[in-house]
Enzyme design. Structure first.
Site, PDB file in Angstrom:
ATOM      1  N   ILE A   1       0.837  -1.190   0.000  1.00  0.00           N
ATOM      2  CA  ILE A   1       0.000   0.000   0.000  1.00  0.00           C
ATOM      3  C   ILE A   1       0.876   1.246   0.000  1.00  0.00           C
ATOM      4  CG2 ILE A   1      -1.876  -1.196   1.158  1.00  0.00           C
ATOM      5  CD1 ILE A   1      -1.015   0.019   3.763  1.00  0.00           C
ATOM      6  N   CYS A   2       0.301   2.320  -0.527  1.00  0.00           N
ATOM      7  CA  CYS A   2       1.024   3.584  -0.650  1.00  0.00           C
ATOM      8  C   CYS A   2       0.611   4.505   0.490  1.00  0.00           C
ATOM      9  CB  CYS A   2       0.720   4.227  -2.006  1.00  0.00           C
ATOM     10  SG  CYS A   2       1.536   5.812  -2.255  1.00  0.00           S
ATOM     11  N   LEU A   3       1.528   4.684   1.441  1.00  0.00           N
ATOM     12  CA  LEU A   3       1.341   5.616   2.537  1.00  0.00           C
ATOM     13  C   LEU A   3       2.578   6.494   2.655  1.00  0.00           C
ATOM     14  CD1 LEU A   3      -0.228   3.352   5.316  1.00  0.00           C
ATOM     15  CD2 LEU A   3      -1.415   4.979   3.870  1.00  0.00           C
TER      16      LEU A   3
ATOM     17  N   ILE B   1      -1.856   4.067  -4.687  1.00  0.00           N
ATOM     18  CA  ILE B   1      -1.543   2.668  -4.971  1.00  0.00           C
ATOM     19  C   ILE B   1      -1.973   1.804  -3.797  1.00  0.00           C
ATOM     20  CG2 ILE B   1       0.329   1.037  -5.441  1.00  0.00           C
ATOM     21  CD1 ILE B   1       1.865   3.317  -6.706  1.00  0.00           C
TER      22      ILE B   1
END
Length: 305
Positions: free
Chosen positions: A75-77, A112
């Site tokens: 995941i996009c963080l 994402i």
């Protein structure tokens, strides 16, 4: 190992431990934030640490369906491996767990690994998540965390997660705005450098003008210099010896002669170029005549046979 010791005992909001055979892969469990669509949900996932950790951020992967993050995808963080520019080495696995809890109620906005399920779907997945059991580490969501209480520790963890998510989001927005501002500034800098090159080119044109104009300017400047220095010469000629006067007169005669010689060199160079061209043409005609004559003699010899 220090972080593993600190997170050894599960809390009512989060728990994480590395695998027995791989210290760089952790499995975590977090509780959904209260007063949200994820209230009551218990979510499991993986945290993969790079060899450069904590200098580089980890990768976060959810294994439980939740409606906010895709399952089995990094995941996009702002705290994950997709954004190393916002990562701080002072952060830890506990920081990542609190960030996941704090980011769950936020919007995906097409990032994402992000999803934007409806609140009803997320609530249904939250109830279903309590029956999840990880096949890799064997953790069951029913026993992964301590029972939820209304103590100060739980409320403090919720506040800390929200504050951390807000700070990380603000930091990401500040960095993105700086990058967007850097673009126009660079272009303005490029335009400024291009504009600064134009005067330099003009200066180069002034420094290297046309040869004819340069010769005329040199002649006029030498004449002006001669006019300026002539009074000084006449004033000092009275104090000079006859031999010094003759040497000065000879040097003054040589300067115009050299200038006339330079002016005469240009037509001579053009004449030499024209003469070489005429010579090449004549030699070409002579060679063609010889070839033609040789062909005629060969034909006459064939006819006589």
């Amino acid at each position: 190992m220090k972080e593993a010791a600190e997170l050894k005992d599960p809390t009512d909001h989060y728990h994480a431990q590395p695998l027995e055979d791989n210290l760089f892969e952790w499995h975590f469990t977090v509780r959904g934030p209260p007063d949200s669509d994820f209230d009551g949900g218990i979510y499991h996932g993986r945290i993969v640490l790079p060899p450069e950790y904590p200098m580089k951020p980890p990768s976060i992967i959810l294994l439980t369906a939740n409606g906010r993050f895709e399952v089995g995808k990094k995941i996009c963080l702002s705290i994950s491996g997709h954004h190393p520019e916002t990562w701080q080495p002072s952060w830890s696995i506990r920081t990542a767990l609190l960030a996941i809890i704090g980011f769950m109620p936020t919007k995906g906005e097409g990032a994402i690994g992000s999803l934007d399920y409806t609140p009803e779907e997320r609530r249904a997945l939250a109830k279903k998540s309590q029956d999840f059991c990880c096949e890799m580490c064997g953790t069951s969501m029913k026993t992964a965390l301590l029972p939820l209480t209304s103590g100060s520790v739980s409320s403090q963890a919720d506040k800390e997660a929200k504050e951390l998510a807000r700070q990380i989001s603000f930091k990401a927005e500040v960095n993105s705005s700086r990058r967007s501002d850097a673009g126009p500034s660079n272009t303005s800098g490029l335009s400024h450098s291009a504009a600064s090159r134009e005067p330099q080119q003009d200066g180069a044109a002034r420094a290297f003008p046309d040869p004819a104009s340069a010769t005329s300017e040199a002649q006029s400047s030498s004449a002006a210099a001669g006019q300026e220095h002539s009074p000084a010469v006449s004033s000092t000629s009275t104090s000079m010896s006859p031999r010094q006067r003759r040497a000065q007169q000879q040097s003054q005669r040589r300067a115009p002669a050299s200038a006339n010689f330079n002016r005469a060199q240009q037509p001579r160079a053009n004449t030499n170029h024209t003469g070489s061209t005429v010579l090449i043409v004549l030699l070409t005609f002579a060679l063609a005549a010889l070839i033609f004559r040789r062909i005629c003699l060969a034909n006459e010899y064939v006819f006589e046979l």
